[in-house]
Scaffold this motif. Structure first.
Motif, PDB file in Angstrom:
ATOM      1  N   PHE A 146      -4.408  -7.571  14.761  1.00  0.00           N
ATOM      2  CA  PHE A 146      -3.547  -6.345  14.830  1.00  0.00           C
ATOM      3  C   PHE A 146      -2.468  -6.102  13.778  1.00  0.00           C
ATOM      4  O   PHE A 146      -1.822  -6.847  13.373  1.00  0.00           O
ATOM      5  CB  PHE A 146      -2.862  -6.428  16.243  1.00  0.00           C
ATOM      6  N   SER A 147      -2.462  -4.955  13.517  1.00  0.00           N
ATOM      7  CA  SER A 147      -1.813  -4.461  12.201  1.00  0.00           C
ATOM      8  C   SER A 147      -1.417  -2.960  12.374  1.00  0.00           C
ATOM      9  O   SER A 147      -1.861  -2.262  13.112  1.00  0.00           O
ATOM     10  CB  SER A 147      -2.435  -4.556  11.061  1.00  0.00           C
ATOM     11  N   SER A 148      -0.242  -2.831  11.718  1.00  0.00           N
ATOM     12  CA  SER A 148       0.281  -1.362  11.745  1.00  0.00           C
ATOM     13  C   SER A 148      -0.624  -0.164  11.123  1.00  0.00           C
ATOM     14  O   SER A 148      -0.735   0.593  11.634  1.00  0.00           O
ATOM     15  CB  SER A 148       1.751  -1.233  11.054  1.00  0.00           C
ATOM     16  N   ARG A 149      -1.351  -0.854  10.258  1.00  0.00           N
ATOM     17  CA  ARG A 149      -2.270   0.121   9.433  1.00  0.00           C
ATOM     18  C   ARG A 149      -3.602  -0.874   8.967  1.00  0.00           C
ATOM     19  O   ARG A 149      -3.860  -1.025   7.955  1.00  0.00           O
ATOM     20  CB  ARG A 149      -1.565   0.604   8.338  1.00  0.00           C
ATOM     21  N   PRO A 150      -4.182  -1.019  10.232  1.00  0.00           N
ATOM     22  CA  PRO A 150      -5.459  -1.804  10.104  1.00  0.00           C
ATOM     23  C   PRO A 150      -6.397  -1.232   8.958  1.00  0.00           C
ATOM     24  O   PRO A 150      -7.032  -2.166   8.397  1.00  0.00           O
ATOM     25  CB  PRO A 150      -6.248  -1.994  11.204  1.00  0.00           C
ATOM     26  N   VAL A 165       0.956  -1.184   0.063  1.00  0.00           N
ATOM     27  CA  VAL A 165      -0.172  -0.153   0.073  1.00  0.00           C
ATOM     28  C   VAL A 165       0.808   1.399   0.086  1.00  0.00           C
ATOM     29  O   VAL A 165       1.756   1.312   1.049  1.00  0.00           O
ATOM     30  CB  VAL A 165      -0.891  -0.105   1.258  1.00  0.00           C
ATOM     31  N   ASP A 166       0.763   1.917  -1.052  1.00  0.00           N
ATOM     32  CA  ASP A 166       1.717   3.208  -1.160  1.00  0.00           C
ATOM     33  C   ASP A 166       3.118   2.769  -1.062  1.00  0.00           C
ATOM     34  O   ASP A 166       4.051   3.479  -0.548  1.00  0.00           O
ATOM     35  CB  ASP A 166       1.467   4.457   0.079  1.00  0.00           C
ATOM     36  N   GLY A 167       3.366   1.605  -1.949  1.00  0.00           N
ATOM     37  CA  GLY A 167       4.692   1.102  -2.030  1.00  0.00           C
ATOM     38  C   GLY A 167       5.288   0.616  -0.489  1.00  0.00           C
ATOM     39  O   GLY A 167       6.512   0.245  -0.715  1.00  0.00           O
ATOM     40  N   ARG A 168       4.578   0.469   0.444  1.00  0.00           N
ATOM     41  CA  ARG A 168       5.050  -0.170   1.498  1.00  0.00           C
ATOM     42  C   ARG A 168       4.261  -1.348   1.824  1.00  0.00           C
ATOM     43  O   ARG A 168       3.156  -1.298   1.612  1.00  0.00           O
ATOM     44  CB  ARG A 168       4.899   1.016   2.874  1.00  0.00           C
ATOM     45  N   ARG A 169       4.981  -2.263   2.486  1.00  0.00           N
ATOM     46  CA  ARG A 169       4.283  -3.563   2.744  1.00  0.00           C
ATOM     47  C   ARG A 169       3.350  -3.435   4.240  1.00  0.00           C
ATOM     48  O   ARG A 169       3.966  -2.685   4.932  1.00  0.00           O
ATOM     49  CB  ARG A 169       5.326  -4.681   3.013  1.00  0.00           C
ATOM     50  N   LEU A 170       2.262  -3.822   4.047  1.00  0.00           N
ATOM     51  CA  LEU A 170       1.342  -3.714   5.350  1.00  0.00           C
ATOM     52  C   LEU A 170       2.141  -4.712   6.461  1.00  0.00           C
ATOM     53  O   LEU A 170       2.346  -5.783   6.032  1.00  0.00           O
ATOM     54  CB  LEU A 170       0.036  -4.271   5.307  1.00  0.00           C
ATOM     55  N   LYS A 171       2.219  -4.577   7.546  1.00  0.00           N
ATOM     56  CA  LYS A 171       2.669  -5.472   8.745  1.00  0.00           C
ATOM     57  C   LYS A 171       1.426  -5.834   9.527  1.00  0.00           C
ATOM     58  O   LYS A 171       0.568  -4.943  10.252  1.00  0.00           O
ATOM     59  CB  LYS A 171       3.578  -4.604   9.780  1.00  0.00           C
ATOM     60  N   ILE A 172       1.253  -7.217   9.670  1.00  0.00           N
ATOM     61  CA  ILE A 172       0.115  -7.821  10.581  1.00  0.00           C
ATOM     62  C   ILE A 172       0.902  -8.435  11.482  1.00  0.00           C
ATOM     63  O   ILE A 172       1.771  -9.385  11.579  1.00  0.00           O
ATOM     64  CB  ILE A 172      -0.925  -8.883   9.537  1.00  0.00           C
ATOM     65  N   ARG A 173       0.678  -8.056  12.768  1.00  0.00           N
ATOM     66  CA  ARG A 173       1.492  -8.318  14.002  1.00  0.00           C
ATOM     67  C   ARG A 173       0.986  -9.844  14.659  1.00  0.00           C
ATOM     68  O   ARG A 173       1.733 -10.602  14.687  1.00  0.00           O
ATOM     69  CB  ARG A 173       1.308  -7.173  15.150  1.00  0.00           C
ATOM     70  N   TYR A 174      -0.058  -9.891  14.948  1.00  0.00           N
ATOM     71  CA  TYR A 174      -0.638 -11.128  15.700  1.00  0.00           C
ATOM     72  C   TYR A 174      -2.330 -11.001  15.725  1.00  0.00           C
ATOM     73  O   TYR A 174      -2.812 -10.059  15.314  1.00  0.00           O
ATOM     74  CB  TYR A 174      -0.093 -11.025  17.016  1.00  0.00           C
ATOM     75  N   MET A 175      -2.798 -12.120  16.179  1.00  0.00           N
ATOM     76  CA  MET A 175      -4.223 -12.062  16.214  1.00  0.00           C
ATOM     77  C   MET A 175      -4.583 -13.096  17.602  1.00  0.00           C
ATOM     78  O   MET A 175      -3.675 -13.773  17.910  1.00  0.00           O
ATOM     79  CB  MET A 175      -5.011 -12.559  15.067  1.00  0.00           C
ATOM     80  N   THR A 176      -5.918 -12.790  18.116  1.00  0.00           N
ATOM     81  CA  THR A 176      -6.437 -13.284  19.089  1.00  0.00           C
ATOM     82  C   THR A 176      -7.972 -13.540  18.880  1.00  0.00           C
ATOM     83  O   THR A 176      -8.645 -12.747  18.341  1.00  0.00           O
ATOM     84  CB  THR A 176      -5.957 -12.747  20.381  1.00  0.00           C
ATOM     85  N   GLN A 177      -8.506 -14.691  19.659  1.00  0.00           N
ATOM     86  CA  GLN A 177      -9.916 -14.658  19.456  1.00  0.00           C
ATOM     87  C   GLN A 177     -10.483 -14.102  20.883  1.00  0.00           C
ATOM     88  O   GLN A 177     -10.093 -14.398  21.950  1.00  0.00           O
ATOM     89  CB  GLN A 177     -10.201 -16.154  19.693  1.00  0.00           C
ATOM     90  N   VAL A 178     -11.247 -13.000  20.403  1.00  0.00           N
ATOM     91  CA  VAL A 178     -11.687 -11.952  21.707  1.00  0.00           C
ATOM     92  C   VAL A 178     -13.032 -12.706  22.439  1.00  0.00           C
ATOM     93  O   VAL A 178     -13.455 -12.436  23.467  1.00  0.00           O
ATOM     94  CB  VAL A 178     -11.950 -10.570  21.377  1.00  0.00           C
ATOM     95  N   LYS A 179     -13.786 -13.520  21.555  1.00  0.00           N
ATOM     96  CA  LYS A 179     -15.009 -13.935  22.166  1.00  0.00           C
ATOM     97  C   LYS A 179     -15.555 -15.197  21.320  1.00  0.00           C
ATOM     98  O   LYS A 179     -14.997 -15.306  20.142  1.00  0.00           O
ATOM     99  CB  LYS A 179     -16.042 -13.033  22.378  1.00  0.00           C
ATOM    100  N   ALA A 180     -16.379 -16.002  21.743  1.00  0.00           N
ATOM    101  CA  ALA A 180     -17.100 -17.034  21.076  1.00  0.00           C
ATOM    102  C   ALA A 180     -18.590 -16.546  20.938  1.00  0.00           C
ATOM    103  O   ALA A 180     -19.007 -15.373  21.504  1.00  0.00           O
ATOM    104  CB  ALA A 180     -17.062 -18.271  21.838  1.00  0.00           C
ATOM    105  N   ARG A 181     -19.557 -17.465  20.369  1.00  0.00           N
ATOM    106  CA  ARG A 181     -20.976 -17.071  20.163  1.00  0.00           C
ATOM    107  C   ARG A 181     -21.437 -15.874  19.541  1.00  0.00           C
ATOM    108  O   ARG A 181     -21.850 -14.848  20.230  1.00  0.00           O
ATOM    109  CB  ARG A 181     -21.610 -17.191  21.654  1.00  0.00           C
ATOM    110  N   PRO A 182     -20.891 -15.450  18.372  1.00  0.00           N
ATOM    111  CA  PRO A 182     -19.953 -16.537  17.517  1.00  0.00           C
ATOM    112  C   PRO A 182     -18.538 -16.215  17.756  1.00  0.00           C
ATOM    113  O   PRO A 182     -18.345 -15.315  18.321  1.00  0.00           O
ATOM    114  CB  PRO A 182     -20.419 -15.863  15.980  1.00  0.00           C
TER     115      PRO A 182
END
Length: 462
Positions: free
Chosen positions: A419-423, A396-413
């Motif tokens: 989490f990213s530098s530019r979500p 994006v604009d010549g720069r790679r998006l950085k995706i840091r990590y992820m987690t499940q915050v809840k169920a049902r559903p």
């Protein structure tokens, strides 16, 4: 502690005397549709209620009509008779402002012959307009009337006094009861399994929703017939299947919004949407002769947007001539029109002939299990690393998006935070790539997945 004493109370009377208003008053919430139009309530429905220390199971019934044939009114009357037989006490409601009518006298004479004790309630007694009608109540031979106003909540103390003689005796307190201990994971899971599955049955009018509920329960719990739009109130029934508690809810048929003009139908639609929001899993019933038309897709999308589990039941399958063609048509429509919930179980049934209902319930409980699924954070991030290596985020604009990590915050559903530098700059197609990978790797078909994009640093604990 001693368990609270509970009464099952059936509210009965001719149409439009305020039965549903009193039902809502005792239940403490607006569950039943209330309108000035006579005959709004057609099936009996129950709810837990509370009145000055008395625990109630309150049953709202259809208005009593003097009909004994196969008409809709006669079928409504037979439903009311069943509700009275199951009750500990009946509340016979009359309209004090209108006075005692011949229909009131007729049904009072019928109720006097029954085994269920009856309390006579004179409704709409606020002000002075109901006094003449209150005096007329004595001619019904049902004892002293209880004057009240269901709409304004007046006279509830008199109703408590009238109900008290019918209460069961107090149970002795268990002095040796021990304090509850914290539950371990297995015990907590067993406790959750003991909770009823909230299973809502929805669909267009006249596709067989009420017939399906009756077939599952093994009794005529709700009215059925060729008349479209018969069900108005959402009717709930407690039930057990293979030792698992289930709360089945039959709902009013949902037509296209442009066709909904009648005020009662608008109230019924609102009640159905409320049930969908409260459900765990929704069974969308289709007519095999018109599989997944535009309104069916609209209902399915509403269920998914509310985050509920979805199972599709194609009813009247026994009448389909070319079954292979019908199944292919359904598969194509789901693939193109509902890509956000791929893998939705599709069960072909005959509610009338009770065919493949066990398969339908197996599918509903499996969707419920997936709907409650939780994935450990470490496992999620190992999967995420592999997905990023296989298909890195775009530039994006010549720069790679950085995706840091992820987690499940809840169920049902199942709901995940990425989490990213530019979500805000993560394109939609890349989000779909991750969601599809989640479904495939962790076996999460049929349930809606929610994906939240968050701004985050390299440190997940920051």
């Amino acid at each position: 502690m001693a368990s609270p004493r509970r009464l099952t109370v059936a509210i009965i009377g001719r149409p439009n005397v305020g039965k549903s208003t009193l039902f809502n008053r005792l239940a403490g919430k607006k569950l039943a549709i209330v309108d000035d139009t006579p005959g709004v309530t057609r099936d009996w429905r129950s709810a837990d209620g509370h009145l000055a220390g008395i625990e109630l199971t309150v049953v709202d019934t259809a208005g009593l009509e003097e009909a004994f044939d196969d008409s809709l009114e006669a079928r409504m009357r037979r439903q009311t008779e069943r509700a009275i037989e199951r009750a500990d006490v009946g509340l016979f409601i009359v309209d004090a402002r209108a006075g005692i009518t011949p229909l009131d006298r007729h049904f009072a004479a019928w109720l006097r012959k029954g085994k269920t004790p009856i309390i006579l309630v004179a409704n709409k007694c606020e002000g002075n307009a109901g006094k003449p009608g209150l005096m007329e109540c004595y001619e019904l031979g049902l004892g002293d009337p209880v004057p009240l106003s269901a709409e304004h909540g007046e006279g509830m103390a008199d109703l408590v006094e009238a109900l008290t003689p019918y209460l069961p005796p107090d149970e002795p307190e268990d002095e040796e009861a021990e304090a509850e201990e914290p539950l371990d994971d297995e015990a907590a899971e067993a406790r959750d399994n003991a909770k009823p599955l909230q299973l809502a049955i929805v669909g267009r009018p006249n596709v067989g929703k009420s017939t399906l509920l009756n077939s599952l329960l093994g009794e005529e719990r709700v009215l059925t017939g060729p008349e479209a739009g018969m069900t108005r109130d959402a009717i709930a029934a407690e039930w057990s299947w293979r030792d698992r508690p289930v709360k089945l809810v039959d709902t009013a048929g949902l037509r296209r919004r442009a066709r909904v003009e009648d005020k009662l139908e608008k109230l019924a639609v609102a009640d159905t949407l409320r049930v969908v929001r409260m459900a765990h899993v929704v069974v969308l019933v289709l007519d095999a002769d018109a599989i997944l038309d535009k309104q069916d897709l609209t209902i399915a999308r509403q269920v998914i947007e509310e985050g509920r589990g979805l199972v599709i039941a194609v009813n009247k399958w026994d009448a389909v001539a070319n079954r292979a063609e019908a199944l292919q048509q359904l598969s194509d429509r789901l693939e193109t029109s509902l890509p956000q919930a791929r893998g939705i179980p599709t069960i072909t049934i005959s509610a009338l002939k009770q065919q493949k209902l066990d398969v339908l319930l197996d599918a509903a409980f499996e969707v419920y299990r997936l709907w409650n699924r939780r994935i450990p954070t470490a496992q999620l991030n190992r999967w995420l690393q592999g997905m990023l290596e296989s298909h890195p985020p775009p530039l994006v604009d010549g720069r790679r998006l950085k995706i840091r990590y992820m987690t499940q915050v809840k169920a049902r559903p199942p709901t995940f935070a990425l989490f990213s530098s530019r979500p805000v700059e993560i394109p939609e197609h890349y989000t779909r790539y991750l969601i599809n990978g989640l479904r495939e790797t962790f076996k999460l078909p049929a349930v809606p997945l929610r994906f939240l994009l968050r701004k985050g640093s390299d440190n997940p604990f920051d």
